[in-house]
Design a protein around this motif. Structure first.
Motif, PDB file in Angstrom:
ATOM      1  N   VAL A  37      -6.411   0.308  -2.717  1.00  0.00           N
ATOM      2  CA  VAL A  37      -5.032  -0.130  -2.518  1.00  0.00           C
ATOM      3  C   VAL A  37      -4.075   0.804  -3.243  1.00  0.00           C
ATOM      4  O   VAL A  37      -3.045   1.207  -2.716  1.00  0.00           O
ATOM      5  CB  VAL A  37      -4.853  -1.582  -3.013  1.00  0.00           C
ATOM      6  N   THR A  38      -4.414   1.138  -4.477  1.00  0.00           N
ATOM      7  CA  THR A  38      -3.665   2.121  -5.258  1.00  0.00           C
ATOM      8  C   THR A  38      -4.689   3.048  -5.902  1.00  0.00           C
ATOM      9  O   THR A  38      -5.894   2.937  -5.666  1.00  0.00           O
ATOM     10  CB  THR A  38      -2.803   1.449  -6.352  1.00  0.00           C
ATOM     11  N   LYS A  39      -4.220   3.942  -6.762  1.00  0.00           N
ATOM     12  CA  LYS A  39      -5.122   4.855  -7.445  1.00  0.00           C
ATOM     13  C   LYS A  39      -6.159   4.121  -8.275  1.00  0.00           C
ATOM     14  O   LYS A  39      -7.310   4.550  -8.384  1.00  0.00           O
ATOM     15  CB  LYS A  39      -4.318   5.801  -8.343  1.00  0.00           C
ATOM     16  N   ASN A  40      -5.791   2.973  -8.861  1.00  0.00           N
ATOM     17  CA  ASN A  40      -6.662   2.282  -9.807  1.00  0.00           C
ATOM     18  C   ASN A  40      -7.149   0.913  -9.352  1.00  0.00           C
ATOM     19  O   ASN A  40      -7.882   0.243 -10.076  1.00  0.00           O
ATOM     20  CB  ASN A  40      -5.942   2.109 -11.162  1.00  0.00           C
ATOM     21  N   TYR A  62     -14.070  -9.156  -3.839  1.00  0.00           N
ATOM     22  CA  TYR A  62     -13.728  -8.811  -5.212  1.00  0.00           C
ATOM     23  C   TYR A  62     -12.540  -7.868  -5.271  1.00  0.00           C
ATOM     24  O   TYR A  62     -12.169  -7.207  -4.294  1.00  0.00           O
ATOM     25  CB  TYR A  62     -14.924  -8.163  -5.914  1.00  0.00           C
ATOM     26  N   LEU A  63     -11.942  -7.833  -6.449  1.00  0.00           N
ATOM     27  CA  LEU A  63     -10.961  -6.819  -6.826  1.00  0.00           C
ATOM     28  C   LEU A  63     -11.638  -5.863  -7.793  1.00  0.00           C
ATOM     29  O   LEU A  63     -12.312  -6.288  -8.733  1.00  0.00           O
ATOM     30  CB  LEU A  63      -9.744  -7.458  -7.493  1.00  0.00           C
ATOM     31  N   LYS A  64     -11.423  -4.556  -7.592  1.00  0.00           N
ATOM     32  CA  LYS A  64     -12.056  -3.540  -8.411  1.00  0.00           C
ATOM     33  C   LYS A  64     -10.967  -2.741  -9.122  1.00  0.00           C
ATOM     34  O   LYS A  64     -10.046  -2.227  -8.483  1.00  0.00           O
ATOM     35  CB  LYS A  64     -12.917  -2.638  -7.536  1.00  0.00           C
ATOM     36  N   PHE A  65     -11.086  -2.646 -10.437  1.00  0.00           N
ATOM     37  CA  PHE A  65     -10.102  -1.935 -11.252  1.00  0.00           C
ATOM     38  C   PHE A  65     -10.760  -0.719 -11.898  1.00  0.00           C
ATOM     39  O   PHE A  65     -11.797  -0.858 -12.570  1.00  0.00           O
ATOM     40  CB  PHE A  65      -9.545  -2.858 -12.330  1.00  0.00           C
ATOM     41  N   ASP A  66     -10.177   0.459 -11.709  1.00  0.00           N
ATOM     42  CA  ASP A  66     -10.698   1.697 -12.287  1.00  0.00           C
ATOM     43  C   ASP A  66      -9.759   2.197 -13.380  1.00  0.00           C
ATOM     44  O   ASP A  66      -8.523   2.140 -13.246  1.00  0.00           O
ATOM     45  CB  ASP A  66     -10.814   2.774 -11.204  1.00  0.00           C
ATOM     46  N   PHE A  67     -10.339   2.729 -14.438  1.00  0.00           N
ATOM     47  CA  PHE A  67      -9.553   3.212 -15.572  1.00  0.00           C
ATOM     48  C   PHE A  67     -10.000   4.619 -15.965  1.00  0.00           C
ATOM     49  O   PHE A  67     -11.167   4.953 -15.829  1.00  0.00           O
ATOM     50  CB  PHE A  67      -9.716   2.283 -16.778  1.00  0.00           C
ATOM     51  N   ILE A 103       0.843  -1.188   0.000  1.00  0.00           N
ATOM     52  CA  ILE A 103       0.000   0.000   0.000  1.00  0.00           C
ATOM     53  C   ILE A 103       0.877   1.235   0.000  1.00  0.00           C
ATOM     54  O   ILE A 103       1.707   1.432   0.886  1.00  0.00           O
ATOM     55  CB  ILE A 103      -0.921  -0.003   1.231  1.00  0.00           C
ATOM     56  N   THR A 104       0.746   2.046  -1.009  1.00  0.00           N
ATOM     57  CA  THR A 104       1.557   3.249  -1.105  1.00  0.00           C
ATOM     58  C   THR A 104       0.995   4.328  -0.205  1.00  0.00           C
ATOM     59  O   THR A 104      -0.159   4.301   0.195  1.00  0.00           O
ATOM     60  CB  THR A 104       1.581   3.750  -2.553  1.00  0.00           C
ATOM     61  N   SER A 105       1.799   5.321   0.102  1.00  0.00           N
ATOM     62  CA  SER A 105       1.353   6.428   0.947  1.00  0.00           C
ATOM     63  C   SER A 105       0.771   7.567   0.126  1.00  0.00           C
ATOM     64  O   SER A 105       0.350   8.578   0.676  1.00  0.00           O
ATOM     65  CB  SER A 105       2.536   6.957   1.774  1.00  0.00           C
ATOM     66  N   THR A 106       0.780   7.427  -1.190  1.00  0.00           N
ATOM     67  CA  THR A 106       0.246   8.464  -2.055  1.00  0.00           C
ATOM     68  C   THR A 106      -1.263   8.522  -1.933  1.00  0.00           C
ATOM     69  O   THR A 106      -1.922   7.509  -1.918  1.00  0.00           O
ATOM     70  CB  THR A 106       0.625   8.178  -3.516  1.00  0.00           C
ATOM     71  N   ALA A 107      -1.835   9.717  -1.854  1.00  0.00           N
ATOM     72  CA  ALA A 107      -3.292   9.854  -1.731  1.00  0.00           C
ATOM     73  C   ALA A 107      -3.970   9.394  -2.999  1.00  0.00           C
ATOM     74  O   ALA A 107      -3.461   9.558  -4.102  1.00  0.00           O
ATOM     75  CB  ALA A 107      -3.669  11.314  -1.457  1.00  0.00           C
ATOM     76  N   ILE A 108      -5.137   8.810  -2.841  1.00  0.00           N
ATOM     77  CA  ILE A 108      -5.921   8.360  -3.972  1.00  0.00           C
ATOM     78  C   ILE A 108      -6.529   9.563  -4.676  1.00  0.00           C
ATOM     79  O   ILE A 108      -7.089  10.457  -4.060  1.00  0.00           O
ATOM     80  CB  ILE A 108      -7.039   7.410  -3.505  1.00  0.00           C
ATOM     81  N   ALA A 109      -6.416   9.581  -5.984  1.00  0.00           N
ATOM     82  CA  ALA A 109      -6.953  10.702  -6.748  1.00  0.00           C
ATOM     83  C   ALA A 109      -8.464  10.742  -6.654  1.00  0.00           C
ATOM     84  O   ALA A 109      -9.117   9.732  -6.506  1.00  0.00           O
ATOM     85  CB  ALA A 109      -6.520  10.575  -8.204  1.00  0.00           C
ATOM     86  N   GLN A 110      -9.039  11.943  -6.747  1.00  0.00           N
ATOM     87  CA  GLN A 110     -10.464  12.126  -6.549  1.00  0.00           C
ATOM     88  C   GLN A 110     -11.258  12.139  -7.847  1.00  0.00           C
ATOM     89  O   GLN A 110     -12.470  12.244  -7.821  1.00  0.00           O
ATOM     90  CB  GLN A 110     -10.706  13.438  -5.786  1.00  0.00           C
ATOM     91  N   GLU A 111     -10.581  12.061  -9.000  1.00  0.00           N
ATOM     92  CA  GLU A 111     -11.318  12.085 -10.252  1.00  0.00           C
ATOM     93  C   GLU A 111     -12.136  10.815 -10.411  1.00  0.00           C
ATOM     94  O   GLU A 111     -11.727   9.730 -10.031  1.00  0.00           O
ATOM     95  CB  GLU A 111     -10.354  12.237 -11.439  1.00  0.00           C
ATOM     96  N   ASP A 112     -13.318  10.983 -11.023  1.00  0.00           N
ATOM     97  CA  ASP A 112     -14.154   9.836 -11.325  1.00  0.00           C
ATOM     98  C   ASP A 112     -13.527   9.026 -12.452  1.00  0.00           C
ATOM     99  O   ASP A 112     -13.175   9.586 -13.493  1.00  0.00           O
ATOM    100  CB  ASP A 112     -15.546  10.292 -11.763  1.00  0.00           C
ATOM    101  N   PRO A 113     -13.406   7.689 -12.300  1.00  0.00           N
ATOM    102  CA  PRO A 113     -12.938   6.890 -13.428  1.00  0.00           C
ATOM    103  C   PRO A 113     -14.021   6.804 -14.494  1.00  0.00           C
ATOM    104  O   PRO A 113     -15.216   6.844 -14.204  1.00  0.00           O
ATOM    105  CB  PRO A 113     -12.667   5.518 -12.799  1.00  0.00           C
ATOM    106  N   ALA A 114     -13.596   6.674 -15.738  1.00  0.00           N
ATOM    107  CA  ALA A 114     -14.555   6.528 -16.829  1.00  0.00           C
ATOM    108  C   ALA A 114     -15.062   5.099 -16.933  1.00  0.00           C
ATOM    109  O   ALA A 114     -16.181   4.856 -17.397  1.00  0.00           O
ATOM    110  CB  ALA A 114     -13.918   6.939 -18.151  1.00  0.00           C
ATOM    111  N   PHE A 115     -14.252   4.136 -16.477  1.00  0.00           N
ATOM    112  CA  PHE A 115     -14.634   2.728 -16.573  1.00  0.00           C
ATOM    113  C   PHE A 115     -14.158   2.004 -15.329  1.00  0.00           C
ATOM    114  O   PHE A 115     -13.060   2.263 -14.828  1.00  0.00           O
ATOM    115  CB  PHE A 115     -14.017   2.092 -17.825  1.00  0.00           C
TER     116      PHE A 115
END
Length: 251
Positions: free
Chosen positions: A208-211, A246-251, A5-17
């Motif tokens: 876990v990460t941004k995506n 489940y695992l969830k993947f955002d793009f 798990i990285t310490s970078t904040a998760i981006a707030q933009e909505d994923p398109a998919f």
């Protein structure tokens, strides 16, 4: 499983998919009746009368495509098919075939569920929203009963596309944590179909990460519908509920 798990904040933009892939641990209760030309069939408990398993784990896919700022298309797909062989403890009439008591009946139940819905997010802030949905709950059903000696076989197939309406939402209450939920209903007395359906889902996601996120959830469905079609006349009633991981993947 080792999660880095990285310490970078998760981006707030909505994923398109977004797509979620996981396991659905289900517990089911199913009843059905198939009428024939000569009269009414037997009301059958598929688990108790025919020996189908009540609990099972199946592969499941869920996701969405956000094609505009407040508009998206949601979808789900999974297979709840089962098979059994049991010496029945009472006489069963399926369509126009009578299966006598103590005969061994083999049952093959094919049941695939597909869900598709358009969601309009009428309340939206950052990555939290509340939206209205309209869509289809599609049950693709095939059922075959046969005796162990191969003397009689009865098969029925039905695809029931049921229109549903409801609400869907997501609440991001921390940088990496979010709650998701939906509720959809169907009720009709028109043409070939009459009955009702409800479908309720709730899930908790951890980014876990941004995506990539991991999540757990619950889904409960009750379905009760009478059908009058050339290939299927009778009643279908089932309910299933269970947990998802489940695992969830955002793009």
């Amino acid at each position: 499983m080792l999660l880095i798990i990285t310490s970078t904040a998760i981006a707030q933009e909505d994923p398109a998919f977004s797509i979620s892939i996981g396991a659905f641990f289900t517990d089911r209760e199913s009843r059905t009746r198939v009428d024939g030309d000569s009269g009414r069939g037997t009301d059958i408990d598929l688990e108790d009368d025919l020996g189908l398993k009540k609990s099972d784990t199946v592969f499941r896919v869920d996701g969405y495509w956000r094609f505009a700022e407040k508009h998206r298309f949601d979808f789900s797909a999974f297979d709840l098919s089962r098979a059994s062989s049991k010496q029945i403890e009472r006489e069963i009439i399926w369509e126009d075939t009578t299966y006598p008591i103590s005969s061994t009946v083999k049952t093959d139940l094919d049941l695939a569920i597909y869900k598709a819905a358009y969601t309009w997010m009428f309340l939206k802030r950052d990555r939290s929203f509340l939206g209205a949905t309209i869509g289809l709950y599609i049950a693709d059903i095939g059922a075959t009963l046969s005796t162990s000696r191969g003397g009689s076989v009865e098969s029925n197939d039905l695809t029931a596309p049921l229109p549903v309406i409801g609400l869907r939402g997501e609440y991001r209450f921390a940088d990496r944590w979010s709650l998701r939920g939906s509720g959809e209903i169907f009720a009709v007395d028109y043409g070939d179909y009459e009955g009702f359906l409800y479908d309720v889902f709730a899930g908790l996601d951890f980014g876990v990460t941004k995506n990539v996120a991991i999540g757990v959830g619950v889904n409960a469905v009750e379905f009760d519908i009478g059908v009058s079609k050339n290939r299927f006349q009778g009643d279908l009633k089932w309910q299933y509920e269970g947990a998802l991981v489940y695992l969830k993947f955002d793009f």
